[in-house]
Scaffold this motif. Structure first.
Motif, short mmCIF file in Angstrom:
data_model
loop_
_atom_site.label_atom_id
_atom_site.label_comp_id
_atom_site.label_asym_id
_atom_site.label_seq_id
_atom_site.Cartn_x
_atom_site.Cartn_y
_atom_site.Cartn_z
N LEU A 1 -40.57 -63.13 -4.94
CA LEU A 1 -41.54 -61.62 -3.99
C LEU A 1 -42.04 -61.93 -2.97
N GLY B 1 -49.11 -60.87 -7.76
CA GLY B 1 -50.50 -60.63 -8.16
C GLY B 1 -50.89 -59.51 -8.34
N GLY C 1 -48.68 -57.07 -10.27
CA GLY C 1 -48.18 -56.75 -11.69
C GLY C 1 -46.46 -56.44 -11.48
N THR D 1 -43.46 -58.40 -12.57
CA THR D 1 -42.97 -57.80 -14.28
C THR D 1 -42.45 -56.77 -14.22
N LYS E 1 -44.29 -62.59 -20.23
CA LYS E 1 -44.88 -61.56 -21.02
C LYS E 1 -42.82 -60.57 -20.99
C1 LIG Z 1 -42.90 -65.18 -9.46
C2 LIG Z 1 -43.57 -64.42 -8.84
C3 LIG Z 1 -42.46 -63.91 -8.73
C4 LIG Z 1 -44.04 -63.38 -9.67
O1 LIG Z 1 -44.82 -62.33 -8.80
P1 LIG Z 1 -46.02 -61.57 -9.09
O2 LIG Z 1 -45.79 -60.03 -8.50
O3 LIG Z 1 -47.18 -62.08 -8.61
O4 LIG Z 1 -45.37 -61.55 -10.76
P2 LIG Z 1 -46.81 -60.74 -11.12
O5 LIG Z 1 -47.87 -60.05 -10.79
O6 LIG Z 1 -46.36 -59.76 -12.31
O7 LIG Z 1 -47.94 -61.23 -12.79
C5 LIG Z 1 -47.29 -62.16 -14.22
C6 LIG Z 1 -48.39 -62.98 -14.31
O8 LIG Z 1 -48.60 -63.94 -14.18
C7 LIG Z 1 -49.62 -64.25 -13.88
N1 LIG Z 1 -49.70 -64.98 -12.35
C8 LIG Z 1 -49.26 -64.11 -11.30
N2 LIG Z 1 -49.10 -65.64 -10.20
C9 LIG Z 1 -50.01 -67.02 -10.84
C10 LIG Z 1 -50.15 -67.96 -10.37
N3 LIG Z 1 -50.25 -68.85 -9.80
N4 LIG Z 1 -50.46 -69.09 -12.30
C11 LIG Z 1 -51.12 -68.52 -12.81
N5 LIG Z 1 -50.52 -67.05 -13.65
C12 LIG Z 1 -49.85 -66.61 -12.44
C13 LIG Z 1 -49.94 -63.29 -13.30
O9 LIG Z 1 -51.70 -62.77 -13.86
C14 LIG Z 1 -49.29 -62.46 -14.69
O10 LIG Z 1 -50.17 -62.27 -16.22
P3 LIG Z 1 -51.06 -61.77 -16.88
O11 LIG Z 1 -50.74 -60.62 -16.45
O12 LIG Z 1 -50.85 -62.42 -18.23
O13 LIG Z 1 -52.25 -61.51 -15.87
C15 LIG Z 1 -44.24 -64.93 -7.69
O14 LIG Z 1 -45.10 -65.84 -7.90
C16 LIG Z 1 -42.61 -65.37 -6.62
O15 LIG Z 1 -42.45 -64.59 -6.02
N6 LIG Z 1 -42.44 -66.34 -6.87
C17 LIG Z 1 -42.26 -67.47 -6.14
C18 LIG Z 1 -40.41 -67.28 -5.64
C19 LIG Z 1 -40.47 -68.03 -7.11
O16 LIG Z 1 -41.10 -68.49 -7.77
N7 LIG Z 1 -39.69 -67.56 -8.57
C20 LIG Z 1 -39.18 -68.28 -9.52
C21 LIG Z 1 -38.19 -68.55 -9.53
S1 LIG Z 1 -37.34 -69.52 -11.94
#
Ligand SMILES: CC(C)(COP(=O)(O)OP(=O)(O)OC[C@H]1O[C@@H](n2cnc3c(N)ncnc32)[C@H](O)[C@@H]1OP(=O)(O)O)[C@@H](O)C(=O)NCCC(=O)NCCS
Length: 167
Positions: free
Chosen positions: A95, A101, A103, A106, A142
């Protein structure tokens, strides 16, 4: 064709030409790409290739890594979807930073996983995540996926997670 798929805030649909520009913007962002492949931001050619492959996969297999459209803005904010794996499919997501951050990953991943089991009929779904990618590991957890093994890919430690189709 079993897409579009919808959640409260998101729609997944086939890739269109207008998705390319905003999708490339996030693939060219070093903070988004830190734990993807070798960690290098993508060139426009690499992004175009990704989308071309996804389109082809959608036509031939009926699934791919779909663009994630955020309903309130109708804009593409990333992707979530599948590529084939040896004994099922591999799920993945990415994303734009401004969407983190809230949700959304998820929400996207839960809908895609359900679609994989219930509509596409996968027996097993895996995910591979670079070990320091704590946000992605949290998403995987999750979803109820369990760590199965670790391996090296391109000099980086990767954890393989899996989940089987619920009975
Ligand atoms: C991985 C990614 C998709 C998560 O997206 P997001 O929309 O922020 O995730 P969510 O909001 O659904 O959060 C999911 C959980 O992760 C936790 N979380 C989010 N960012 C975090 C961080 N930097 N460190 C620790 N936990 C984190 C959230 O608190 C949540 O947990 P909780 O419900 O227990 O609080 C996003 O960070 C991303 O696009 N990263 C870059 C691309 C990538 O790495 N893709 C995956 C390759 S395997």
């Amino acid at each position: 064709m079993t897409i579009p798929l919808e959640t409260e805030r998101l729609i997944f649909q086939d890739w269109t030409a207008t998705d390319l520009e905003p999708f490339h913007a996030l693939c060219a962002d070093p903070s988004v790409m830190q734990f993807v492949g070798d960690g290098e931001p993508w060139s426009r050619a690499r992004t175009d290739q990704f989308v071309a492959t996804a389109r082809e996969m959608s036509q031939t297999l009926g699934f791919c890594r779909w663009p994630v459209i955020y309903k309130p803005s109708s804009a593409v904010i990333g992707f979530c979807g599948f590529v084939p794996a040896s004994d099922g499919a591999e799920i993945g997501w990415r994303l734009a930073k401004e969407s983190w951050g809230r949700g959304l990953a998820t929400e996207a991943a839960r809908a895609v996983l359900k679609h994989g089991f219930e509509t596409l009929g996968f027996q097993r779904i895996i995910a591979t995540v670079q070990a320091p990618n704590t946000a992605s590991i949290r998403v995987v957890e999750k979803l109820g996926m369990k760590a199965e093994s670790t391996f090296q890919r391109g000099g980086r430690e990767v954890i393989l997670f899996s989940i089987s189709r619920p009975n």
